[in-house]
Design a protein around this motif. Structure first.
Motif, PDB file in Angstrom:
ATOM      1  N   ALA A  12       0.828  -1.078   0.039  1.00  0.00           N
ATOM      2  CA  ALA A  12       0.003   0.018  -0.129  1.00  0.00           C
ATOM      3  C   ALA A  12       0.818   1.348   0.017  1.00  0.00           C
ATOM      4  N   GLY A  13       2.098   1.129  -0.807  1.00  0.00           N
ATOM      5  CA  GLY A  13       2.598   2.424  -0.944  1.00  0.00           C
ATOM      6  C   GLY A  13       2.109   3.316  -2.077  1.00  0.00           C
ATOM      7  N   TYR A  14       2.973   4.236  -2.571  1.00  0.00           N
ATOM      8  CA  TYR A  14       2.186   5.252  -3.902  1.00  0.00           C
ATOM      9  C   TYR A  14       1.318   4.287  -4.890  1.00  0.00           C
ATOM     10  N   THR A  15       2.057   3.341  -5.203  1.00  0.00           N
ATOM     11  CA  THR A  15       1.568   2.548  -6.344  1.00  0.00           C
ATOM     12  C   THR A  15       0.539   1.647  -5.831  1.00  0.00           C
ATOM     13  N   GLY A  16       0.641   0.764  -5.172  1.00  0.00           N
ATOM     14  CA  GLY A  16      -0.195  -0.077  -4.373  1.00  0.00           C
ATOM     15  C   GLY A  16      -1.669   0.489  -4.195  1.00  0.00           C
ATOM     16  N   MET A  17      -1.779   1.720  -3.499  1.00  0.00           N
ATOM     17  CA  MET A  17      -2.815   2.343  -2.929  1.00  0.00           C
ATOM     18  C   MET A  17      -3.514   2.877  -4.540  1.00  0.00           C
ATOM     19  N   LEU A 102      -3.195 -10.706  -9.442  1.00  0.00           N
ATOM     20  CA  LEU A 102      -2.374 -10.088  -8.405  1.00  0.00           C
ATOM     21  C   LEU A 102      -1.783  -9.012  -8.913  1.00  0.00           C
ATOM     22  N   VAL A 103      -1.759  -7.941  -8.095  1.00  0.00           N
ATOM     23  CA  VAL A 103      -1.042  -6.856  -8.538  1.00  0.00           C
ATOM     24  C   VAL A 103       0.210  -6.472  -7.536  1.00  0.00           C
ATOM     25  N   TYR A 104       1.302  -6.963  -7.891  1.00  0.00           N
ATOM     26  CA  TYR A 104       2.655  -7.037  -7.085  1.00  0.00           C
ATOM     27  C   TYR A 104       3.168  -5.519  -7.075  1.00  0.00           C
ATOM     28  N   ALA A 105       2.902  -4.770  -5.976  1.00  0.00           N
ATOM     29  CA  ALA A 105       3.430  -3.353  -5.567  1.00  0.00           C
ATOM     30  C   ALA A 105       4.216  -3.358  -4.358  1.00  0.00           C
ATOM     31  N   LEU A 106       5.102  -4.300  -4.017  1.00  0.00           N
ATOM     32  CA  LEU A 106       5.837  -4.443  -2.839  1.00  0.00           C
ATOM     33  C   LEU A 106       7.034  -3.098  -2.924  1.00  0.00           C
ATOM     34  N   GLY A 107       7.403  -2.453  -3.891  1.00  0.00           N
ATOM     35  CA  GLY A 107       8.235  -1.441  -3.910  1.00  0.00           C
ATOM     36  C   GLY A 107       9.634  -1.868  -3.397  1.00  0.00           C
ATOM     37  N   SER A 108      10.539  -0.883  -2.689  1.00  0.00           N
ATOM     38  CA  SER A 108      11.819  -1.209  -2.670  1.00  0.00           C
ATOM     39  C   SER A 108      12.164  -0.467  -1.206  1.00  0.00           C
ATOM     40  N   SER A 109      13.339  -0.911  -0.749  1.00  0.00           N
ATOM     41  CA  SER A 109      14.024  -0.194   0.511  1.00  0.00           C
ATOM     42  C   SER A 109      15.653  -0.050   0.470  1.00  0.00           C
ATOM     43  N   THR A 110      15.921   0.824   1.397  1.00  0.00           N
ATOM     44  CA  THR A 110      17.471   1.156   1.149  1.00  0.00           C
ATOM     45  C   THR A 110      18.050  -0.111   1.509  1.00  0.00           C
ATOM     46  N   ASP A 111      19.173  -0.578   0.813  1.00  0.00           N
ATOM     47  CA  ASP A 111      20.146  -1.822   1.015  1.00  0.00           C
ATOM     48  C   ASP A 111      21.461  -1.281   1.758  1.00  0.00           C
ATOM     49  N   THR A 112      21.348  -2.066   3.127  1.00  0.00           N
ATOM     50  CA  THR A 112      22.481  -1.773   3.997  1.00  0.00           C
ATOM     51  C   THR A 112      23.383  -3.072   4.015  1.00  0.00           C
ATOM     52  N   VAL A 273       4.207  -3.277 -10.679  1.00  0.00           N
ATOM     53  CA  VAL A 273       4.119  -1.697 -10.876  1.00  0.00           C
ATOM     54  C   VAL A 273       5.083  -1.395  -9.685  1.00  0.00           C
ATOM     55  N   GLY A 274       5.651   0.021 -10.124  1.00  0.00           N
ATOM     56  CA  GLY A 274       6.597   0.828  -9.480  1.00  0.00           C
ATOM     57  C   GLY A 274       7.820   0.046  -9.362  1.00  0.00           C
ATOM     58  N   ASP A 275       8.615   0.200  -8.116  1.00  0.00           N
ATOM     59  CA  ASP A 275       9.899  -0.190  -8.104  1.00  0.00           C
ATOM     60  C   ASP A 275      10.212  -1.731  -8.079  1.00  0.00           C
ATOM     61  N   ALA A 276       9.104  -2.374  -8.035  1.00  0.00           N
ATOM     62  CA  ALA A 276       9.050  -3.977  -8.139  1.00  0.00           C
ATOM     63  C   ALA A 276       9.291  -4.352  -9.262  1.00  0.00           C
TER      64      ALA A 276
END
Length: 393
Positions: A12-17, A102-112, A273-276
């Motif tokens: 439910a980030g920008y794209t999923g919402m 299915l809409v896959y909209a899990l996005g991304s995160s910073t990689d440490t 969609v989006g970063d995924a």
């Protein structure tokens, strides 16, 4: 036949919402069931995480409130597995959730995970909670006249360094980057950016690579040690391994490989969609950003609605048109671009750029509200000739 068709949106980030709300409006009379799954009940404005890091209080948006009146069901929980053959998702390790689409909209995160010590000793802007803890730490460091290192000179690192330097004038801020900050901008916009960073007292370490994050310093590849009472890591991103673990076709980073209609090349009932998503245009692969993400969400909602009604679907087309960068609350620079993200001569700076950037940051929430009642088109360019060429394989 659409009656009873179940669409699940993961994330439910920008794209999923946007996908969920727009699809609900497009299928409101078709008997389509839509479920949105997200670990948190809060909608996160990722474009504003640097503001939280600087100690600013932002509005708290509940996902259930944003979905009110749409008919979308919200399930709070983390998807832990996908069975694409059975078309079933496992939520929080136990609850099964079936889907037709299915809409896959899990996005991304910073990689440490790629630099020793980054995960243990550096903060990120991956969530409001982490940004809030970082804000508390920075307030202590600034009061003592301490040093902050921001590792990563992309747009996130630039915006965070400027925001923190402005909010805490006594803080010694160093921005460490392998490339020149603003390298993707035109010469005049880049020069303006550097003048603002200099005015804010930010030290630039350009062409530098961090090899280790220590509790009170960062070590560079040339052997230098830079004092760091607090470290903010913005270099590199990662995506959820969920798709790759499910044997859905992905690239080497874990992004779902898509066809020209943003459907999985291995499982066409899955839309990414989006970063995924690994989305290619004739000029190259889209990079993760809200600018490109919202159009993929808009297109996917429309595509699913058209497919459910037996209509044809045209290929996705997108072209970039700007690079908006906030530089604290009182300055900004906007570099306008060609479809392939290369700069053109037009730019905005100063107060007009601040107003422009604020509009950009606030536009997703406005879009969601209006999309409950009408088909709102996001600010998007189809890219002209640059996107008429087929994507390279």
């Amino acid at each position: 036949m659409t009656n009873g068709h179940h669409v699940v949106v993961l994330g439910a980030g920008y794209t999923g919402m946007f996908s969920a709300i727009r699809l609900a409006h497009r299928t409101r009379r078709a008997g389509v069931k839509i479920t949105l799954v997200n670990p948190s009940s809060r909608f996160v404005e990722r474009l504003r995480m640097h503001q939280i890091a600087a100690g600013q209080e932002l509005a708290h948006h509940r996902i259930s409130d944003l979905l009110a009146g749409t008919g979308v069901t919200f399930v709070q929980g983390a998807a832990t597995a996908i069975d694409p053959e059975a078309r079933r998702i496992t939520v929080d390790g136990a609850t099964p959730l079936g889907y037709d689409t299915l809409v896959y909209a899990l996005g991304s995160s910073t990689d440490t995970g790629n630099v020793p010590g980054a995960e243990a000793h550096a903060f990120t802007l991956n969530s409001p909670e982490i940004a809030g803890r970082f804000a508390a730490r920075i307030a202590e460091v600034a009061q003592a006249g301490g040093a902050l290192t921001v590792c990563g000179g992309g747009l996130t690192g630039i915006e965070a360094a400027a925001e923190l330097a402005e909010a805490h004038p006594g803080l010694n801020v160093t921005l460490i980057s392998t490339e020149e900050p603003g390298a993707m901008m035109g010469a005049k916009a880049r020069a303006y950016l550097h003048r603002v960073l200099d005015r804010l007292g930010i030290t630039l370490e350009t062409g530098a690579r961090v090899t280790e994050v220590l509790p009170d310093a960062v070590e560079l590849a040339d052997g230098r040690i830079i004092r760091s009472d607090a470290c903010l890591w913005t270099a590199g991103v990662k995506v959820s391994p969920l798709a790759a673990d499910a044997k859905i076709a992905t690239d080497d980073r874990g992004l779902i490989l898509t066809d020209a209609t943003l459907r999985s090349v291995s499982h066409p009932e899955i839309h990414a969609v989006g970063d995924a998503a690994a989305v290619r245009m004739g000029y190259g692969q889209l990079h993760g950003s809200c600018q490109s993400g919202l159009p993929t969400a808009q297109y996917t909602a429309d595509t699913i609605a058209r497919l459910l009604h037996g209509k044809t679907v045209r290929p996705f087309r997108f072209g970039y048109f700007h690079q908006p960068v906030s530089l604290g609350r009182r300055d900004a620079v906007i570099q306008f671009t060609r479809a392939d993200f290369t700069p053109v001569g037009m730019r905005l700076t100063g107060r007009s750029a601040v107003a422009y950037k604020e509009f950009v940051s606030g536009s997703p929430l406005m879009t969601y509200r209006f999309s409950k009642r009408m088909n709102v088109t996001t600010l998007v360019s189809k890219g002209g000739r640059a996107t008429r060429k087929p994507a390279a394989s």
